[in-house]
Design an enzyme around this catalytic site. Structure first.
Site, short mmCIF file in Angstrom:
data_model
loop_
_atom_site.label_atom_id
_atom_site.label_comp_id
_atom_site.label_asym_id
_atom_site.label_seq_id
_atom_site.Cartn_x
_atom_site.Cartn_y
_atom_site.Cartn_z
N GLN A 51 12.83 21.55 29.21
CA GLN A 51 14.15 21.87 28.33
C GLN A 51 13.94 21.96 27.02
O GLN A 51 14.97 22.52 26.42
CB GLN A 51 15.18 20.69 28.88
CG GLN A 51 15.50 20.52 30.18
CD GLN A 51 16.68 19.50 30.58
OE1 GLN A 51 16.17 18.42 30.74
NE2 GLN A 51 17.86 19.78 30.22
N LEU A 95 21.84 18.71 30.02
CA LEU A 95 21.70 19.20 28.62
C LEU A 95 21.64 20.83 28.66
O LEU A 95 21.95 21.47 27.70
CB LEU A 95 20.64 18.49 27.77
CG LEU A 95 21.11 16.88 27.67
CD1 LEU A 95 19.88 16.27 27.00
CD2 LEU A 95 22.32 16.67 26.94
N HIS A 136 17.08 14.39 39.51
CA HIS A 136 17.58 15.60 38.83
C HIS A 136 16.42 15.98 37.66
O HIS A 136 16.27 17.16 37.63
CB HIS A 136 18.70 14.97 38.02
CG HIS A 136 19.55 16.25 36.93
ND1 HIS A 136 20.49 16.39 37.15
CD2 HIS A 136 18.67 16.67 35.98
CE1 HIS A 136 20.62 17.36 35.80
NE2 HIS A 136 19.49 17.37 35.23
N GLU A 137 15.69 14.97 37.09
CA GLU A 137 14.61 15.48 36.05
C GLU A 137 13.37 16.15 36.75
O GLU A 137 12.84 16.86 36.17
CB GLU A 137 14.35 14.14 35.12
CG GLU A 137 15.59 13.63 34.31
CD GLU A 137 16.02 14.71 33.71
OE1 GLU A 137 15.52 15.60 33.19
OE2 GLU A 137 17.54 14.66 33.39
N HIS A 140 13.81 19.64 37.52
CA HIS A 140 13.40 20.27 36.17
C HIS A 140 12.32 20.71 36.24
O HIS A 140 11.70 21.91 35.94
CB HIS A 140 13.93 19.51 34.93
CG HIS A 140 15.16 19.72 34.50
ND1 HIS A 140 15.83 20.96 34.41
CD2 HIS A 140 16.31 18.80 34.24
CE1 HIS A 140 16.97 20.63 33.93
NE2 HIS A 140 17.30 19.50 33.85
NI NI Z 1 19.49 18.38 33.53
#
Ligand code: NI
Length: 174
Positions: A51, A95, A136-137, A140
């Protein structure tokens, strides 16, 4: 420590797989510190290195409810070893998808192995919000976003709006 710019969807980098780290050195620790600062100032409860544009398997999380009591969790090469059959639903945001939230069903508990800030192997059993956040991470790190769990119709609607928002933002910047 320094705050980094968070990449907003749609961006092809968010769809790439991050690579495993061979060793934990000061460069990696510095990166984790930057990620933590970026996450806290956003503010958010989780951030993956991709991210901020770095395709390395690094995650920072802090699900502590009280703002003045920080409880950061730093994960290097996190891997889910097992997941519970029971599921739970949390409203998730990201985010990289500012302003969008959706209820996502995931395994309620998960067992995760990872390498810690000091380079040592660790394991954690996560439940509740932490379980959702870790999953969730880790998604990613594999190029997966929470909107991928939604219907194509809902996902496309969000993506369309994000494209529009990005255009507006660029206009202002330029
Ligand atoms: Ni996220």
């Amino acid at each position: 420590m320094s705050k980094k710019k968070i990449i907003i969807e749609p961006d092809p980098i968010l769809r790439q797989k991050s690579i495993y780290l061979e060793k934990v050195d000061d460069e990696i620790r510095c990166l984790l510190d930057d990620m933590l600062e970026t996450m806290y100032s956003a503010p958010g409860i989780g951030l993956a290195a991709v991210q901020i544009g770095i395709l390395k398997r690094l995650v920072v999380i802090d699900v502590s409810k009280e703002k003045d009591k920080k409880n950061p969790l730093l994960l290097i090469n996190p891997e889910i070893i097992s997941k519970s059959k029971s599921t739970s639903i949390h409203e998730e945001g990201c985010l990289s998808l500012p302003g969008y939230f959706a209820e996502i069903e995931r395994p309620a508990e998960c067992y995760v192995k990872y390498i810690g800030y000091n380079g040592k192997k660790k394991e954690i059993k996560a439940s509740g919000l932490l379980s959702t956040c870790i999953q969730h991470e880790i998604d990613h790190l594999d190029g997966v976003l929470f909107i991928d769990y939604l219907s194509k119709l809902k996902r496309d609607m969000i993506l369309k709006k994000l494209v529009k928002q990005k255009k507006e933002l660029n206009k202002i910047v330029l």
